[in-house]
Structure formats: C-alpha cells, structure tokens
Design a protein around this motif. Sequence first.
Motif, PDB file in Angstrom:
ATOM      1  N   MET C   1       0.841  -1.202   0.000  1.00  0.00           N
ATOM      2  CA  MET C   1       0.000   0.000   0.000  1.00  0.00           C
ATOM      3  C   MET C   1       0.881   1.259   0.000  1.00  0.00           C
ATOM      4  N   GLU C   2       0.529   2.143  -0.861  1.00  0.00           N
ATOM      5  CA  GLU C   2       1.271   3.404  -0.908  1.00  0.00           C
ATOM      6  C   GLU C   2       0.598   4.390   0.037  1.00  0.00           C
ATOM      7  N   ASN C   3       1.377   4.955   0.945  1.00  0.00           N
ATOM      8  CA  ASN C   3       0.805   5.897   1.911  1.00  0.00           C
ATOM      9  C   ASN C   3       0.735   7.289   1.285  1.00  0.00           C
ATOM     10  N   THR C   4      -0.487   7.735   0.969  1.00  0.00           N
ATOM     11  CA  THR C   4      -0.620   9.045   0.323  1.00  0.00           C
ATOM     12  C   THR C   4      -1.158  10.094   1.288  1.00  0.00           C
ATOM     13  N   LEU C   5      -1.104   9.800   2.580  1.00  0.00           N
ATOM     14  CA  LEU C   5      -1.595  10.785   3.544  1.00  0.00           C
ATOM     15  C   LEU C   5      -0.676  11.997   3.564  1.00  0.00           C
ATOM     16  N   ARG C   6      -1.277  13.178   3.761  1.00  0.00           N
ATOM     17  CA  ARG C   6      -0.463  14.387   3.831  1.00  0.00           C
ATOM     18  C   ARG C   6       0.496  14.294   5.015  1.00  0.00           C
ATOM     19  N   CYS C   7       0.048  13.661   6.101  1.00  0.00           N
ATOM     20  CA  CYS C   7       0.929  13.383   7.226  1.00  0.00           C
ATOM     21  C   CYS C   7       0.399  12.156   7.943  1.00  0.00           C
ATOM     22  N   ASP C   8       1.214  11.542   8.745  1.00  0.00           N
ATOM     23  CA  ASP C   8       0.815  10.302   9.402  1.00  0.00           C
ATOM     24  C   ASP C   8       1.151  10.375  10.876  1.00  0.00           C
ATOM     25  N   PRO C   9       0.198  10.316  11.802  1.00  0.00           N
ATOM     26  CA  PRO C   9      -1.226  10.157  11.532  1.00  0.00           C
ATOM     27  C   PRO C   9      -1.854  11.459  11.017  1.00  0.00           C
ATOM     28  N   TYR C  10      -2.899  11.279  10.226  1.00  0.00           N
ATOM     29  CA  TYR C  10      -3.674  12.435   9.803  1.00  0.00           C
ATOM     30  C   TYR C  10      -4.798  12.589  10.815  1.00  0.00           C
ATOM     31  N   GLY C  37      -6.799   0.279   3.061  1.00  0.00           N
ATOM     32  CA  GLY C  37      -5.689  -0.313   3.800  1.00  0.00           C
ATOM     33  C   GLY C  37      -5.155   0.496   4.961  1.00  0.00           C
ATOM     34  N   TYR C  38      -5.763   1.612   5.272  1.00  0.00           N
ATOM     35  CA  TYR C  38      -5.279   2.407   6.405  1.00  0.00           C
ATOM     36  C   TYR C  38      -5.871   1.881   7.705  1.00  0.00           C
ATOM     37  N   SER C  57     -16.283  14.163  16.466  1.00  0.00           N
ATOM     38  CA  SER C  57     -15.629  12.887  16.211  1.00  0.00           C
ATOM     39  C   SER C  57     -14.163  13.171  15.925  1.00  0.00           C
ATOM     40  N   HIS C  58     -13.310  12.407  16.590  1.00  0.00           N
ATOM     41  CA  HIS C  58     -11.873  12.504  16.311  1.00  0.00           C
ATOM     42  C   HIS C  58     -11.498  11.348  15.394  1.00  0.00           C
ATOM     43  N   LEU C  59     -10.888  11.619  14.264  1.00  0.00           N
ATOM     44  CA  LEU C  59     -10.421  10.550  13.380  1.00  0.00           C
ATOM     45  C   LEU C  59      -8.903  10.572  13.311  1.00  0.00           C
ATOM     46  N   ARG C  60      -8.310   9.423  13.569  1.00  0.00           N
ATOM     47  CA  ARG C  60      -6.856   9.283  13.503  1.00  0.00           C
ATOM     48  C   ARG C  60      -6.584   8.303  12.359  1.00  0.00           C
ATOM     49  N   ILE C  61      -6.093   8.827  11.255  1.00  0.00           N
ATOM     50  CA  ILE C  61      -5.899   7.978  10.080  1.00  0.00           C
ATOM     51  C   ILE C  61      -4.404   7.753   9.887  1.00  0.00           C
ATOM     52  N   SER C  62      -4.006   6.511   9.731  1.00  0.00           N
ATOM     53  CA  SER C  62      -2.574   6.216   9.712  1.00  0.00           C
ATOM     54  C   SER C  62      -2.317   4.919   8.970  1.00  0.00           C
ATOM     55  N   ALA C  63      -1.081   4.752   8.535  1.00  0.00           N
ATOM     56  CA  ALA C  63      -0.696   3.466   7.968  1.00  0.00           C
ATOM     57  C   ALA C  63      -0.314   2.509   9.088  1.00  0.00           C
ATOM     58  N   ARG C  64      -0.094   3.029  10.302  1.00  0.00           N
ATOM     59  CA  ARG C  64       0.375   2.187  11.416  1.00  0.00           C
ATOM     60  C   ARG C  64      -0.745   1.772  12.358  1.00  0.00           C
ATOM     61  N   GLY C  65      -1.388   2.736  12.980  1.00  0.00           N
ATOM     62  CA  GLY C  65      -2.448   2.369  13.910  1.00  0.00           C
ATOM     63  C   GLY C  65      -2.030   2.464  15.351  1.00  0.00           C
ATOM     64  N   GLY C  66      -2.973   2.120  16.244  1.00  0.00           N
ATOM     65  CA  GLY C  66      -2.699   2.169  17.671  1.00  0.00           C
ATOM     66  C   GLY C  66      -2.840   3.555  18.266  1.00  0.00           C
ATOM     67  N   PHE C  67      -3.631   4.397  17.641  1.00  0.00           N
ATOM     68  CA  PHE C  67      -3.770   5.756  18.170  1.00  0.00           C
ATOM     69  C   PHE C  67      -4.969   5.881  19.104  1.00  0.00           C
ATOM     70  N   SER C  68      -4.864   6.877  19.955  1.00  0.00           N
ATOM     71  CA  SER C  68      -5.894   7.091  20.975  1.00  0.00           C
ATOM     72  C   SER C  68      -7.168   7.659  20.346  1.00  0.00           C
TER      73      SER C  68
END
Lengths: 648, 383, 205
Positions: C1-10, C37-38, C57-68
């Motif tokens: 998966m190519e991570n195209t997020l402007r930043c991680d976590p977004y 795939g995020y 709503s708080h959204l934490r979008i990442s290629a990794r995960g485990g966010f609060s």
Amino acid sequence: MSSILFENKKDFEALLMGNDAIARGALEAGVNVVTGYPGTPSSEIVEQLANVAGERNLYVEWSVNEKVALEVAAAGSYANLKSLCVMKQVGVNVAADSLLHIAEYGTRGPLVLVSCEDPGALSSTNEGDSRPYAKMMEFPLLEPGDFQEAKDMARWAFELSCDIRNIVMLRSVTRLSHASGNVIMGKLPKSIPEAIFEFSGTPMDQMKGAVLAFPTLVDSLRRRQHEKLSKAVAAFEESPFNTYTGPQKPELLIITSSVCNLYTREALTILNLWDRVGLLKLGTTWPLPSKLLEQHLSVCEKIFIVEEGTPFLEDNIKVMAAEKAKQVGIKTFFGRKDGTLPCVNELNPDLLIKGINHILGTSVQPVLDDYSAEAAQIIAAGVFNRELTFCPGCPHRASFWLIHTALKLDNRSGFLCGDIGCYGLGAGPCGFSTIKILQAMGSGIGMAGGFGKFDRFGMSQSVMAVCGDSTFFHAAMPALVNAVHNQSDMILVVLDNSGTAMTGFQPHPGSPAGAMGSKLPMLDIEKLCRAMDVRVEVSDPFDLKATRQILLEFLEDKGNPRVLILKQPCALSPIRKGRKMYEMAIDADRCLADHCGCNRLCTRVFKCPGLIWDTIKNKIQIDEVLCAGCGVCASICPTGAITAKKVR
Amino acid sequence: MDKDDKNQQGQQGINTKVLKQGLCTGCCACVNLCPSIEYYKDKTILVHDCNLEKGRCFTYCPRTPTDFEMLRCALFNPGDMVLEIGAFKGLYMTRAADENIRAGAQHGGTVTALIQLALDQGFIDEAILADQNDQFLPAAQSIVDKDEVSGKSGSKFAVSPTLSVFNRISKTDTGKIGVVATPCQALALAKMKVNPVPEDKMRMEKLRLVLGLFCGWALDWRKLQKLLKEKTGDRKIKGIDILPSKYACMEVYTMDGTIEIPIEEVNTCVRDNCRYCFDMTCEFADISVGAARSPEGWDVDRGWNQVIVRTDLGGQLLALAREKGVLEFKAVPDKNIENLKKASAGKKLTCLINLSEKTGNPDDFIYIDPEDPVVRHIKKLRG
Amino acid sequence: MENTLRCDPYNLIIAGVGGQGNVLASRVLGDMMIHQGYTVTIGETFGASQRGGSVMSHLRISARGGFSPQMPKGKANMVVALEPMEAIRVLAVYGNPKVKVLCNTRPIQSVGVICGEQIYPEKKQIIKWIESLSADAKFFDTTKAALNLGNPVFGNIMAMGALSSTGDLPMSLNVFEQVILKKVPAHKVEINLEAYKIGKGMVIA
Ligand SMILES: Cc1cc2nc3c(=O)[nH]c(=O)nc-3n(C[C@H](O)[C@H](O)[C@H](O)COP(=O)(O)OP(=O)(O)OC[C@H]3O[C@@H](n4cnc5c(N)ncnc54)[C@H](O)[C@@H]3O)c2cc1C
Ligand code: SF4
Ligand code: SF4
C-alpha cells in the motif's frame, strides 16, 4: 444495507465500534443466550446481537433489570448454553446479589458478564468502577486495550469461563465501547446447542448436581472457587493479552489496562520515550498474574500505574509488590494516589504526557501559547455553551411544566424526586428545575416514600416522584409497593413515553415487542398500580388543563400514595417522529413580547426549541423544521398569539 | 431607593419585598395581569419567574411603597379628610329594608342592598362579589343580574380573589364595574385608578364604584380549614361570624346548632400580613360598611351596619337608597365616630409597630412613608 | 500500500451539533480509509446528540495504527465543521497555526439563543475568528445546498465531498460509492452520491 459485522467469513478487516467488536467476539465464541438492560455506553452490544438473533439462532432479551438479566443468563449457563449478560457500570450493583452467588457456585456453560463503564461520566450520573467486584466476589476480570482485543477477548472470555467453570467479567469503557478502530474478524462457528438443566448429581457435582448455596456447602464451594481462581491466574501468566513493549531495563515501567493503553502509547510516541520507558499492558487485571508482574517489577524501580476509576490496579500491585518485596526490591509508585494523575475523571494522552514529564523531568512539549491565548479570547468573546434541553415536542417538557406549576400553587415547598432517564433533565432549566433529588434508577420513588412518612417529625412539604415507564418496571415497582404498604403520603408520576427513550427505544415489559422483534404481551402500568390498590389516574401531558386539575387534586388528597400516569409517546418515537399533531401558526399582533403581561413566557420560560424569538421584530416565530407540532405552546400563550390547528 | 431597589420593581420586587416579607394580602391585584402569577387557595403564587425590572404587579400591589397622600388628594376632597379614618362625608346606621336580604346577610345587608340598587339604577353594569365553596374557600364572581346579588351575601373570612376577576373582566367587558372590596383591595384599586400604566388607562375607566368593607383581619384558609375540622368534625356549617371583642369568640352555625370557638384559637388562623395593615375602615372606597355598634347591644347591632360615606358618588348612592326605601336608617350614637377613630388609630398604630419591628428601624415602615401626615399623627397620638 | 496521507497520523475532527449526522460522516470516512488499507481510530462524543449538545468525532488515520480515540490537544490537521461555532470550540482545544478548516456557515441556534439569553455572533465575525485560528479556512453553505436536496442532514455527506477535494486524503468517488452502499438503504444511495458530488464542487482550492 447488510451489516459487515455479521458477515460469516474469516480474516476480513473492518472498522468496528468497540461494542460491535464485543458483539462479534461473542458470536465468534458461539454465544446462545444474550441478556441485558439498556444503559449508555453498553446498549449497542445487545441491540446488534438482537439483529442477528434469527440468523444465528440466539435468544436475546432486554430484561426488566440487570439482576434479572444476570439470572436469565445464568439459567443459560446452568442449561449448558453459552451466555452473555451486558450492562453499564451501575447495573453491576443491581445484579450484585446474584453475582455473588453465581461466582460462589460457578457455571456450566460459559457465562460472560460485560460491564461498559463510563470514566468521566460522559453519559452517567457517576464514575462507578465495577472492577472491585471481581476481587470482592472472586472471579476473573478482563480489560481489552484496543478494538481488536475487544473482539478477541470477548471470545476468549467464553473459553476461559468454560475452562475454569466460573463467570468472567469483561470490562469496557465509553472511549472503547463508543470509539471505533480496525478489527480483523474470526470465524463464526456452527453450534447446535442442547439445553438441559441436570440435577441428578450430588450438590458438589458442579456439572450435574442441584445448584444450591446452602450454608453447609459454603466452605466447599469457596474452596472450589479459589481453585478456579488459581486456574485463571495460570492462564493469565501466559496470556497474549498481557504485553510488554520497551527496553529490557526501562527507567520507568508503566503498567496500564483498557483504553489507557492507547493514551499511554500515544504519549510515549509524542515524547519519543520508547527507548527509556517500558509499557506493561495488562488485559487480565484480576487476579493479577503475579509471576509476570514479579518479572517486570524486578527490573525497574519507578512504577507508574495508569488507570481510570478507582486505584484498583494500583492498590493490588502495591500489595503484590509488598508481598514480593524480597524479590523485587523497594519501589516508587506513581499514579492517581500521589497526584501524578488526577484522582478523578477520565484520562487522555495530554494527562499522560504531563504525568510522564512529572516523573522523568522530561521537557514539556511545546505549548502553543499565542495560539491558545487567542483562541481563549475568541471563546470568551462569542462562543457559548449549548445547554442540553428536551427535544421539540417532548412530552417531558409539558409534564415538568405541569408538575412545576402544581407544586408552586400547592405552596408547601413541595419537591420532586427524580431518577435516571431523559427526564433527569427535569433538574435543569429545560425542566424548570423541578427535580430536587436525582440519584439512582428508581431511587426517587423510594426516597419519596421515605419523605412521605416524616409528618410526625413536622415535615409538611408535598412530596412527588417521577419515573419513566422503563424505570417503573426496573426499580420503581418495589419502591411503590413499599410506599403503598407503609401508607406514605406521596405522589408518583409515571412519565410513560412508550420506550426506553434515552438509550434508543429499547423495549421493556410494557412494550408490544421484545428485543428480537417478536410480539410479546404488554404489561399495563395502570393495571399494576390498581392491583396495588392505590388511587391511579391516567392523563395526557399535552392536555395541560385536565392534567393540572388531577395534579392539584392529588396534592390536596393527602394520605396514601397516588399515581398519575402521563401518557404521551416520545417525540422521537417511531409513531411521532415526523408527524405533527398540529399545524402551528402565529398571530404576531397578539404577541405581547417582552412587555409586562407576558414577558415571553414561551421562549424565556417554556423554551421549546421549536420556537424562535425574532429579536428584530421582537415577536415569536415557529421554526418549521424543528417544531414537532405538539401544540403545547399554544396552550401556554396567554394571548392566543400562537395557534394550533389540528392536522387532519 | 438604592439601585438594586430600582431594578426590582417587577415580580422580583414582589417576591423580595412583599411575599418574602410576609406582607402579601392575597388581594390578587397582581393576578391575571400575566401568566406568571396565580391565585390558588387564598395564596398569591409566583408560578414562573419574571425578570422585568418594572411590572404592573409591583405598581399596583398595596404593599409596595405607596404615596398615600397623593392617592388621597387624587380621589377625595381634601376638606373631607379625617386623619384616623380617611375621607369622611358622614356616618350612618343602616340596614336593608328587605327582610330576606337581612336574613342572608352578614349584618344588616346594607352592602347587598346597595349593590342591588347600583345595578338596578345603572350606576354599574356588573359587580364583583365574593362567593365561597362548602369548604369556605372564597371565589370571586362578576354579577350582572341584581337578583343574584343576595346569593353572594355574607362575609368570607379568607381573602377573596376579587381583584383577579377585576383584572380579567376589565380587559374584556365594556360596562361600568363595581367592586366590593376589603381595605387592601380598595387600596390596590386606588393605585390602579390613580396611576395606571398607559395600557391600563381604558381598563381603569371602567371602575365606577368601590364599596368597601371594614376589616380587622382575614383568616388563612388552610389554617381555618384545619380549625373548623377540629371543632365541628363532619357537621355541615351554614355560616360563621366573629363577635365583637368583648364576646371573644367566633360563632360557627351548624345544622345542629352553634359552636363557639374561643378567639385565641381563631387568632392563630389570622393571616400574618394583616398585622401589617394600616386600614380598618376601607379608606379608599366610595362608601365603607362595617358592623354596627350601639348601647343596644350585639343582639340588636348584629342586624345593622355602620356606613361611612367618602365620595359624592357614595353619597348619591346612599341618598338614593333612602329615597327608594331600600335601606332603613337609624340615629348614630354620639360616641360612635370617636370610637371608630380610636379603633382605626389602634390598628394603624399596631401596624406601624409591627412594621418597624420587622425592619428593626423605628422609621422604616416598608410600604408606608414615615413622613405621611397620618403616620405622623398616629406617632404623635402614641407620644 | 502506498501511503498518500499528507501526514501520518492524519488527525481530523468532525464537529457539529446533535442531529447533524456527525457519526455517519465519521463512519463513512473511516470506512473509506480502511477500504484502502489504512488504520483508523475514531473517538466520538455523542452522549448528548439528540438533545442539542455539541458533538465531535476525532479521526486518527494512519498506515500504522494504535492511536488514541482522544486526540492530543493542538494536534488536529483538519477540522470539518458542520456548524461554525463548533469549529471555534474545537479549534480552541485541538487547533494549531497550521490547521486547515472546512466550515459550513449556517449556524444552529442554541436554546440560549432561542430564549434570548445568548446572542449568536455575526457570520462575518465568526469567519474572521476561524480564519485567524487556521492556516487555511474554506467556507460554504452545505445546509442550503442540502435543503435543495430535500433534507439538511445531507450536509454531512456534502462536507465529506468537500473534504475529498482538498486532496489531503485518498477519497475517490468510487471508494465513497462502495462504502455508502453498505451504510444506507438502497433507495438513499443515489441522493448520497449526489450530495458527495455537490460537496466536492463546493471547495475551490
Ligand atoms: C375578612 C373580613 C373581615 C371583616 N372584619 C370586620 C371588622 O373587623 N369589623 C367590622 O365592623 N366589619 C368587618 N367586616 C365586614 C363585615 O363582616 C360585613 O361584611 C359588613 O358589616 C357588611 O355587612 P352586610 O350585612 O352589609 O354584608 P352583606 O350584605 O352580607 O354583603 C357582604 C358583601 O361582601 C362581599 N364579601 C364577603 N366577603 C368578602 C371578602 N372576603 N372580600 C371581598 N368581598 C367580600 C360579599 O360578596 C357580599 O357582597 C369584615 C369583613 C370581611 C370579609
Ligand atoms: S407546537 Fe410549540 S411547543 Fe410544540 S413543538 Fe411546536 S413549537 Fe414546540
Ligand atoms: S398585589 Fe396583592 S396579592 Fe399581589 S403581592 Fe401584592 S398584596 Fe399580594
């Protein structure tokens, strides 16, 4: 629209709410019997499972209260079925008596109790923590630390219960139950249960004997219970739900559980401290896995315990550290007790950052002083709080208007005892601050029954209580029986809006259908009260005139309890939503506005959100979108400036 | 008045300066002006809070600060003023000529006869009278038909919501209104009449006649209820009367005879606010009526009334009554006027003493101006 | 998966008032991200949703995960506000000088405003405040456009459409369609697509 939650395939990933994950976990474990009583943040679990009851051959019921819910689930266990019982933290107290006995005897089919708790009281009247029950009543406690674990541990809880043959509690919190994250699904099993309750064996034959809690058996039962606990500890020592991340010899060891796991992880990442700090995340928080803890405690001197609610982990770990002082050495503990973390309210990553900085003396992350200062200024200049209120057309607004008026006219410093439900807002401005005592489910009636007996001590105030229809069945009935039997001078008003409105219209014994949607007999509150031989009246709260008359008469009619049932469905209920009873119109010329003679009774006092005060014309307006067409405002307007025309 | 007081000339003022002070008379001058104040079981109740800084409730209430002298000057001929008993054009002893009226009346039936006459002769088109239910709870009613007047005879010893009815009908009805009023009610009507807010001007023009009742005090309905229940049990009560002070009792007439209740027990039922009332003879009426007193003794006097005429209108009505033979007259004993003045001054003095006790200040009488000429006179009498 | 997020976590916050469809919007966006795939964590505060309270709503979008599920203070990359005052409320806690804002300008009055105890600030003033608290703020009236579609509640999906046009997140119409199919009844799919497209056209970069 089919819910991916119940798709019968394996290894697919989806975004699940914590509660959905727990429901899925139970399904993966092959649950048969599901019971509960609605309460935020727990309700979705039972609701979701009710949705697939037919498909997965489950028995799902919304029980009358948590104690009964646990008993029905226990029956499932004793009939060799897999049972799940769901409630919010307060419910565990209601169920506690049965819980104690079930835990003492043990289970047959697996029995899992899920308690969804609410640190920070986001939608509760308390910060109750049920974890101490696990210790007090000696059964295992599990606490998932993320969404995947919510599902996996729910499933595992059934396995554990099956292994040790005792009840297992799974504790979630709002920030997990109502938050969502990625979950990879497991398989849904095929199970063909066969329910039977065996009683042919001896009393100590757990699987085949009669289930008896005789005094003479207690000693043996308790010994057996302790063996189960030891078995659980053994499993916990090996459990993959207890994880450690960090260096081998950390400067600081953080021990945590539940959603605090996510807060701590985030804080450590932001502070960039993963090479200095170790994180021991416990999924099994009672009984504690002592070997595992010993191993981690012995390599670090500073221990920081991160949890919400009471200092449950903190106290238990301290006891263990004392017992093992020889092996692990002297420790310095940080947590809620020493003020490293606030001793009440929920936690978040920022509080963790602060706490860790406090312990390690690390630098505080850059604060955006200018930005915050500017934002604070703007907030002060123009951002107000949104006060909670009853919905447009809510029957409670009319009911509290009436009760408020009647108590005022009665002029004997009368007061209203309330309890938990939407109508708890009756203590606030939208309910004209009518409720003066607000505590537990049904407690208003119990207390009113007490106040109503104190005339011998000179108490001359009029005493009223309210409860909702769901609460009536849940906890008010015994309190009413008590008031009737003891001839207490009180009035009970049942706000019957046909459903458990606050938590999303779950059915109750007065509803025509159960959780699974099938038709069920409705218990009639009026008949039940009549059977108690009290004076009962039924009225429509939207009929202000008639209802007011009854209330005033009740207040004059001193003596035994009187019950008024105010019937009007919730404005959001399926029968009323989107359907106006009246088309409202304005005759602006008649509107007295803020002049003496009215002073905006409709918007200043009655405050239905369906009304708008037009500050430019200084006249009343109806908000076409929000108005629910109940017509009550037309009845309170003294000049007829608001008119109501019956629809059809 | 300090600033806070100035901002409290609406319902909040009524609450802090009248109700909480225990001064509310229950006159109902503030009821039916708006939906936030109601009368219920002889009490005036603030049902919903109102935050207006100025309101008619406060303006018309007889227990908010009142310029008595201004009212006297506006309503009466200054030459008629008698410091102890108000405007005075003459004292009479009368009773209704019609025996039937007398039979149902409290004393001589003068009030009933005069109201009938006023309706009959077109002085007024409707009269607000007090009625009561079988539990002695007063209710006020507007009467148009003169034949219904005698049905409302007899004193109701708890306050009647008379002015709430006045407020209601004066908004809608078009005719001339007469009111039978206690002194507190008459004072409120005077405040309304002399100083109405602009939107009430038209309404107040409808008020034609105020027929005042002498008043020593009124009873608290709930307390009276309790007392009567204690004393009479389930017996049906036909009427009650308070005898002159030397008899020291209240008589309760039941189907099986009269029951006497000692006055000390009745006194426990007196409305607190009446201890702060400055008026016994209903000084702000056109004509005031009370019980008669004469050397002939109570058995005779109880069938007669004493009447003070205060205005020309009151005089005309009484003259007409004489002319039409509606009332019978007899000579007023010489000492009566002095006795009345003494009794009235006594009530005023008690009022001032009680008020200054409440405020803890010998010169603070809450609603009464210490510089009022009558106050000065009473203080002088006391020495 | 190519991570195209402007930043991680977004880190994204959707803010609004109970009844505006916050939860559906966050779920749709979350599903769209997971679909590609995020890893997503959504934290929701909706206890008071039906009763006119503030919701976010708080959204934490990442290629990794485990966010609060609770975003740390000052860490938002984007605030999507369905109601203008709610934008400010959220910015004050989670904003920072670099945060972007997409904001519906139509106010929802509070009971306080209805009963004359509170005054809602002028639109111009609110816009000025939001601009001063963000690096890049865009405004539109989704309520009006949604009313044209027949129901103000479509404002939430329009806001998602608007978000897609910022390019911060991979949000193609195609993915939206696949997700919405599973979220709403069949007869509502078309109108939701329409709303998404309208929203997409609302932001001129
Ligand atoms: C509370 C009270 C206290 C009194 N105290 C004294 C006193 O101390 N000394 C004294 O001399 N006289 C007192 N009176 C007056 C007395 O009782 C008679 O009302 C008066 O003498 C007139 O008698 P009557 O036969 O002409 O009345 P009636 O012909 O019987 O007519 C009485 C009229 O007064 C009206 N009325 C009755 N009760 C009330 C009320 N509560 N409020 C307003 N209107 C009412 C009735 O509707 C009726 O029209 C008092 C009256 C009241 C109501
Ligand atoms: S009719 Fe009046 S009270 Fe009822 S919902 Fe509409 S505005 Fe509110
Ligand atoms: S106007 Fe009469 S009823 Fe109202 S507060 Fe004053 S005394 Fe009491």
